[in-house]
Write an enzyme that holds these catalytic residues in place. Structure first.
Site, short mmCIF file in Angstrom:
data_model
loop_
_atom_site.label_atom_id
_atom_site.label_comp_id
_atom_site.label_asym_id
_atom_site.label_seq_id
_atom_site.Cartn_x
_atom_site.Cartn_y
_atom_site.Cartn_z
N ASP A 115 -18.44 -5.42 34.79
CA ASP A 115 -19.39 -5.96 33.81
C ASP A 115 -20.17 -7.10 34.49
O ASP A 115 -21.13 -6.85 35.20
CB ASP A 115 -18.57 -6.39 32.59
CG ASP A 115 -19.41 -6.85 31.42
OD1 ASP A 115 -20.46 -6.25 31.17
OD2 ASP A 115 -19.01 -7.81 30.74
N ARG A 177 -7.66 1.95 22.78
CA ARG A 177 -7.41 2.36 24.17
C ARG A 177 -7.09 3.85 24.30
O ARG A 177 -7.34 4.46 25.32
CB ARG A 177 -6.22 1.59 24.76
CG ARG A 177 -6.48 0.13 25.05
CD ARG A 177 -5.36 -0.42 25.93
NE ARG A 177 -5.27 -1.86 25.89
CZ ARG A 177 -5.99 -2.69 26.65
NH1 ARG A 177 -6.87 -2.19 27.49
NH2 ARG A 177 -5.83 -3.99 26.58
P1 IMP Z 1 -16.19 -8.73 34.33
O1 IMP Z 1 -15.30 -9.68 35.06
O2 IMP Z 1 -17.20 -9.44 33.48
O3 IMP Z 1 -16.87 -7.72 35.25
O4 IMP Z 1 -15.33 -7.99 33.27
C1 IMP Z 1 -14.46 -7.01 33.57
C2 IMP Z 1 -13.52 -6.83 32.39
O5 IMP Z 1 -14.17 -7.08 31.13
C3 IMP Z 1 -13.10 -5.40 32.33
O6 IMP Z 1 -11.99 -5.14 33.15
C4 IMP Z 1 -12.84 -5.19 30.85
O7 IMP Z 1 -11.51 -5.55 30.56
C5 IMP Z 1 -13.77 -6.16 30.15
N1 IMP Z 1 -14.97 -5.50 29.60
C6 IMP Z 1 -16.25 -5.63 30.00
N2 IMP Z 1 -17.09 -4.88 29.29
C7 IMP Z 1 -16.33 -4.21 28.40
C8 IMP Z 1 -16.60 -3.23 27.37
O8 IMP Z 1 -17.75 -2.80 27.13
N3 IMP Z 1 -15.53 -2.78 26.68
C9 IMP Z 1 -14.25 -3.19 26.91
N4 IMP Z 1 -13.95 -4.10 27.86
C10 IMP Z 1 -14.97 -4.60 28.60
#
Ligand code: IMP
Length: 193
Positions: A115, A177
């Site tokens: 993300d 999930r």
């Molecule tokens: P990042 O560190 O912002 O890249 O976030 C990664 C983590 O955010 C992922 O491993 C997910 O657990 C959570 N995440 C990000 N976007 C989503 C989504 O659309 N649905 C569910 N979990 C998300």
């Protein structure tokens, strides 16, 4: 309830983005690509808890040829808490690995979604600092529009738009999930955008 019955779209899901068939086909393709790349290395496959568990269990079973000496481990990485907006801080928690297990190994991190990119970047940096021989990352999903740190997965199944998705391991507040597809969660279910 059978998977087929469960696949009737959950009432909290606005739209199915990726069906179980689409997921299965793409995961198998990426698994074979990985298997070919790791034909002469013994991968230490490390899944992030809990979101990547469903993806990882399908991914490793589709690896053909079976990578010799493949080992499966897990690490907890959290940045979200019970909301849909990242806290910005990534905490690596409980793991089945010690630093010694990682030294000299070919680590393949398995993520559910990239993300902002913070969790993925932190994981790669962590395993590199433990002395891994190589570190690569495979992600089921990526939301490029949300990136805050430059990070591209080495292997990726699907890019998705900037919408909050659940299913196939991904949750909101520990729910959804077990859905066999990736669906967009209705904003009213998380008070979001
Ligand atoms: P990042 O560190 O912002 O890249 O976030 C990664 C983590 O955010 C992922 O491993 C997910 O657990 C959570 N995440 C990000 N976007 C989503 C989504 O659309 N649905 C569910 N979990 C998300």
């Amino acid at each position: 309830m059978t998977v087929a019955a469960q696949q009737q779209t959950h009432p909290d899901v606005d739209e199915v983005l990726l069906s179980s068939t689409q997921l299965a086909e793409r995961v198998a393709k990426v698994a074979r690509e990985i298997a070919a790349d790791y034909a002469d290395r013994q991968p230490l496959v490390v899944g992030t808890l809990k979101g990547a568990v469903v993806f990882m269990s399908d991914l490793v079973r589709e690896m053909d040829p079976v990578p010799e000496g493949l080992q499966m481990e897990f690490v907890r990485a959290s940045s979200y808490g019970a909301g849909t907006a990242s806290s910005g801080k990534v905490v690596l928690g409980a793991t089945t690995l010690s630093e010694a297990d990682v030294a000299g190994r070919h680590v393949l991190v398995v993520e559910d979604i990239v993300d902002t990119g913070r969790t993925a970047a932190r994981l790669v940096e962590h395993f590199a600092s433990c002395g891994a021989a190589s570190v690569k990352l495979v992600s089921l999903l990526s939301k490029p529009a949300r990136r805050e740190v430059a990070f591209e997965p080495d292997y990726l199944c699907f890019e998705v738009p900037d919408r909050f998705v659940v299913g196939y391991g991904l949750d909101f507040d520990e729910r959804y999930r077990s859905l066999p597809y990736i669906g967009v969660l209705r904003p009213e279910c998380y008070g979001g955008h």
